[in-house]
Design a protein around this motif. Structure first.
Motif, PDB file in Angstrom:
ATOM      1  N   PRO A 114       0.805  -1.226   0.000  1.00 42.48           N
ATOM      2  CA  PRO A 114       0.000   0.000   0.000  1.00 42.48           C
ATOM      3  C   PRO A 114       0.837   1.275   0.000  1.00 42.48           C
ATOM      4  N   GLN A 115       2.013   1.253   0.630  1.00 40.77           N
ATOM      5  CA  GLN A 115       2.836   2.457   0.685  1.00 40.77           C
ATOM      6  C   GLN A 115       3.533   2.757  -0.636  1.00 40.77           C
ATOM      7  N   THR A 116       3.560   1.805  -1.557  1.00 43.77           N
ATOM      8  CA  THR A 116       4.200   2.023  -2.848  1.00 43.77           C
ATOM      9  C   THR A 116       3.374   2.952  -3.730  1.00 43.77           C
ATOM     10  N   PHE A 117       2.075   3.028  -3.500  1.00 43.82           N
ATOM     11  CA  PHE A 117       1.190   3.853  -4.318  1.00 43.82           C
ATOM     12  C   PHE A 117       1.179   5.292  -3.809  1.00 43.82           C
ATOM     13  N   SER A 118       1.481   6.245  -4.676  1.00 42.61           N
ATOM     14  CA  SER A 118       1.346   7.651  -4.322  1.00 42.61           C
ATOM     15  C   SER A 118      -0.079   8.106  -4.603  1.00 42.61           C
ATOM     16  N   SER A 119      -0.363   9.374  -4.354  1.00 49.50           N
ATOM     17  CA  SER A 119      -1.690   9.920  -4.634  1.00 49.50           C
ATOM     18  C   SER A 119      -1.787  10.493  -6.037  1.00 49.50           C
ATOM     19  N   ARG A 120      -0.685  10.389  -6.824  1.00 46.43           N
ATOM     20  CA  ARG A 120      -0.658  10.998  -8.149  1.00 46.43           C
ATOM     21  C   ARG A 120      -0.961   9.973  -9.231  1.00 46.43           C
ATOM     22  N   PRO A 121      -1.582  10.399 -10.316  1.00 43.67           N
ATOM     23  CA  PRO A 121      -1.846   9.477 -11.433  1.00 43.67           C
ATOM     24  C   PRO A 121      -0.537   9.062 -12.093  1.00 43.67           C
ATOM     25  N   PRO A 122      -0.517   7.957 -12.809  1.00 45.67           N
ATOM     26  CA  PRO A 122       0.736   7.504 -13.435  1.00 45.67           C
ATOM     27  C   PRO A 122       1.201   8.469 -14.515  1.00 45.67           C
ATOM     28  N   LEU A 123       2.524   8.587 -14.644  1.00 48.82           N
ATOM     29  CA  LEU A 123       3.099   9.412 -15.704  1.00 48.82           C
ATOM     30  C   LEU A 123       2.926   8.718 -17.046  1.00 48.82           C
ATOM     31  N   PRO A 124       2.948   9.460 -18.150  1.00 48.96           N
ATOM     32  CA  PRO A 124       2.882   8.827 -19.475  1.00 48.96           C
ATOM     33  C   PRO A 124       4.009   7.816 -19.643  1.00 48.96           C
ATOM     34  N   GLN A 125       3.700   6.654 -20.200  1.00 47.02           N
ATOM     35  CA  GLN A 125       4.686   5.574 -20.290  1.00 47.02           C
ATOM     36  C   GLN A 125       5.876   5.923 -21.174  1.00 47.02           C
ATOM     37  N   GLN A 126       5.716   6.862 -22.098  1.00 48.50           N
ATOM     38  CA  GLN A 126       6.853   7.187 -22.951  1.00 48.50           C
ATOM     39  C   GLN A 126       7.966   7.873 -22.159  1.00 48.50           C
ATOM     40  N   GLU A 127       7.679   8.276 -20.905  1.00 45.05           N
ATOM     41  CA  GLU A 127       8.690   8.934 -20.095  1.00 45.05           C
ATOM     42  C   GLU A 127       9.525   7.938 -19.291  1.00 45.05           C
TER      43      GLU A 127
END
Length: 272
Positions: free
Chosen positions: A202-215
């Motif tokens: 559970p601590q691995t997940f932040s509150s931010r959406p995932p970044l674009p995969q091309q990054e």
């Protein structure tokens, strides 16, 4: 620029060092990429690519380095991870690559010792470090990943590497946290795995959406050259444990204090 997953690129690194400096006495294998996600959902091509960089990059670099160092002496330093000792959920392939790095490094050290080669071989094992690693890693989670504390500053790893180059050690844990995790995994593997499953995931997940995969840097470099990440919590700028064990006069004290800490953690985990 060189891609360590190609042996000819790694050989070129050594050639440039020879041309510019006349040689080298220390070689550090530090390139690595991350891959977050449940193991059963990861793509096989992505998993192979991670091993191409994290494991085979170390193999190519070590072979080139030893080929030069065994004639005049020097230090080979491979950067592993606490994941070399204790697998981390949602980073299973990264953990597997670091387990492989540890086995390769340990076997190479034994073979060089048997051959009386004047090459020291050190494995550096950091815990979470406040670099852009989570942001640049390939991510299959539904949120942007983040480090799980305790988190250390990049300088703590750099200091351990410099120390290993000047005063060789077999292995160096960067931080008391990683050392305690590895020891707990050895003494009480079941309890450690249950605790990590309930806390690390559970601590691995932040509150931010995932970044674009091309990054992600799974197949191309980020080219950002950033040293620090954006970990929102407390970052430990120094590792008193690592500094203590690097000094022979303080090793006993460091081991004793760590033992007390591990005993407390073990007792607490067994009660739950």
């Amino acid at each position: 620029m060189a891609d360590v997953s190609y042996p000819e690129d790694v050989e070129h690194i050594a050639e440039v060092a020879l041309e510019c400096f006349g040689g080298f006495d220390t070689w550090v294998n530090n390139a690595g990429i991350g891959l977050y996600g449940p193991l059963e959902e990861l793509k096989l091509d992505d998993m192979r690519r991670l091993f191409d960089v994290n494991f085979w990059g170390v193999v190519y670099g070590s072979r080139v380095a030893v080929g030069h160092l065994k004639h005049k002496g020097g230090a080979l330093i491979n950067v592993g991870s606490v994941a070399s000792e204790q697998a981390i959920p949602l980073q299973g392939l990264y953990s597997a690559s670091k387990h492989a790095v540890k086995a390769y490094t340990d076997a190479l050290r034994m073979e060089l010792e048997h051959a009386h080669s004047p090459v020291s071989v050190t494995l550096i094992k950091p815990g979470p470090i406040d670099t852009p690693f989570p942001m640049h890693a390939h991510n299959e989670l539904n949120r942007e990943p983040k480090h799980v504390p305790p988190v250390y500053a990049p300088g703590t790893v750099a200091q351990a590497i410099v120390q290993a180059a000047t005063r060789p050690e077999r292995e160096v844990f960067v931080g008391a946290g990683p050392k305690a995790m590895a020891t707990l995994g050895l003494l009480a593997p079941g309890s450690t795995e249950r605790t990590m499953a309930s806390t690390v995931i559970p601590q691995t997940f932040s509150s931010r959406p995932p970044l674009p995969q091309q990054e992600s840097v799974l197949r191309r470099p980020s080219e950002s050259l950033r040293e620090r990440g954006d970990y929102p919590g407390h970052v430990r700028e120094v590792s008193l444990y690592t500094e203590a064990v690097s000094r022979s006069s303080f090793r006993g004290m460091a081991a004793g204090l760590l033992g007390l800490g591990i005993a407390a953690l073990l007792w607490n985990s067994l009660r739950h």
